[in-house]
Motif scaffolding. Structure first.
Motif, PDB file in Angstrom:
ATOM      1  N   PHE A   1       0.839  -1.199   0.000  1.00  0.00           N
ATOM      2  CA  PHE A   1       0.000   0.000   0.000  1.00  0.00           C
ATOM      3  C   PHE A   1       0.873   1.248   0.000  1.00  0.00           C
ATOM      4  O   PHE A   1       2.030   1.219   0.416  1.00  0.00           O
ATOM      5  CB  PHE A   1      -0.946   0.009   1.211  1.00  0.00           C
ATOM      6  N   LEU A   2       0.299   2.343  -0.487  1.00  0.00           N
ATOM      7  CA  LEU A   2       1.015   3.613  -0.521  1.00  0.00           C
ATOM      8  C   LEU A   2       1.135   4.186   0.890  1.00  0.00           C
ATOM      9  O   LEU A   2       0.212   4.055   1.690  1.00  0.00           O
ATOM     10  CB  LEU A   2       0.281   4.614  -1.408  1.00  0.00           C
ATOM     11  N   PRO A   3       2.254   4.840   1.184  1.00  0.00           N
ATOM     12  CA  PRO A   3       2.401   5.485   2.489  1.00  0.00           C
ATOM     13  C   PRO A   3       1.538   6.750   2.538  1.00  0.00           C
ATOM     14  O   PRO A   3       1.129   7.264   1.494  1.00  0.00           O
ATOM     15  CB  PRO A   3       3.890   5.827   2.546  1.00  0.00           C
ATOM     16  N   PRO A   4       1.267   7.282   3.713  1.00  0.00           N
ATOM     17  CA  PRO A   4       0.501   8.528   3.817  1.00  0.00           C
ATOM     18  C   PRO A   4       1.216   9.672   3.087  1.00  0.00           C
ATOM     19  O   PRO A   4       2.449   9.683   2.980  1.00  0.00           O
ATOM     20  CB  PRO A   4       0.448   8.803   5.319  1.00  0.00           C
ATOM     21  N   ALA A   5       0.454  10.618   2.589  1.00  0.00           N
ATOM     22  CA  ALA A   5       1.015  11.739   1.816  1.00  0.00           C
ATOM     23  C   ALA A   5       2.008  12.571   2.632  1.00  0.00           C
ATOM     24  O   ALA A   5       2.930  13.170   2.075  1.00  0.00           O
ATOM     25  CB  ALA A   5      -0.108  12.626   1.307  1.00  0.00           C
TER      26      ALA A   5
END
Length: 124
Positions: A14-18
């Motif tokens: 999953f993508l990390p937080p912005a």
């Protein structure tokens, strides 16, 4: 188990937080800090040996003469996978996979440097 399919992919990739901070190793090194500010991941292709059926073998030949499938992976500086796609024929170029990645689930936010080719790291 296939790493680019559920349940593994949906649980661990999953993508990390912005607002993720730059990895401490990069942030504390003046050689890297300015170049990698805003970057959250590195991306590169890799060839994995495979044993295709006789009918699929022609597509699996890579440029070095081996039978492989090409995979594209992105990971954070903390070595956590944020994207992985597999199953491309061995002759597929990394650039082709990268260009088609947004058609699957690779999201690149506008105006942010999020992905770098590993070759960039090697030239610094």
């Amino acid at each position: 188990m296939i790493v680019s399919s559920p349940p593994f992919y949906t649980k661990y990739v999953f993508l990390p937080p912005a607002n993720s901070p730059l990895h401490p190793f990069l942030a504390s090194n003046p050689k890297f800090a300015a170049s990698f500010r805003g970057a959250v991941a590195a991306i590169d292709g890799t060839h994995i040996p495979c044993c295709p059926s006789a009918a699929e073998a022609e597509d699996a030949w890579d440029r070095k003469g081996g039978l492989t499938q090409n995979c594209l992976a992105a990971c954070t500086w903390g070595l956590r996978f944020i994207y992985f796609i597999s199953g491309w024929e061995g002759a597929a170029a990394d650039g082709t996979m990268f260009a088609r990645a947004p058609l699957t689930d690779l999201y690149i936010a506008p105006g942010m440097l999020q992905l770098l080719l590993i070759a960039t790291l090697l030239t610094l």
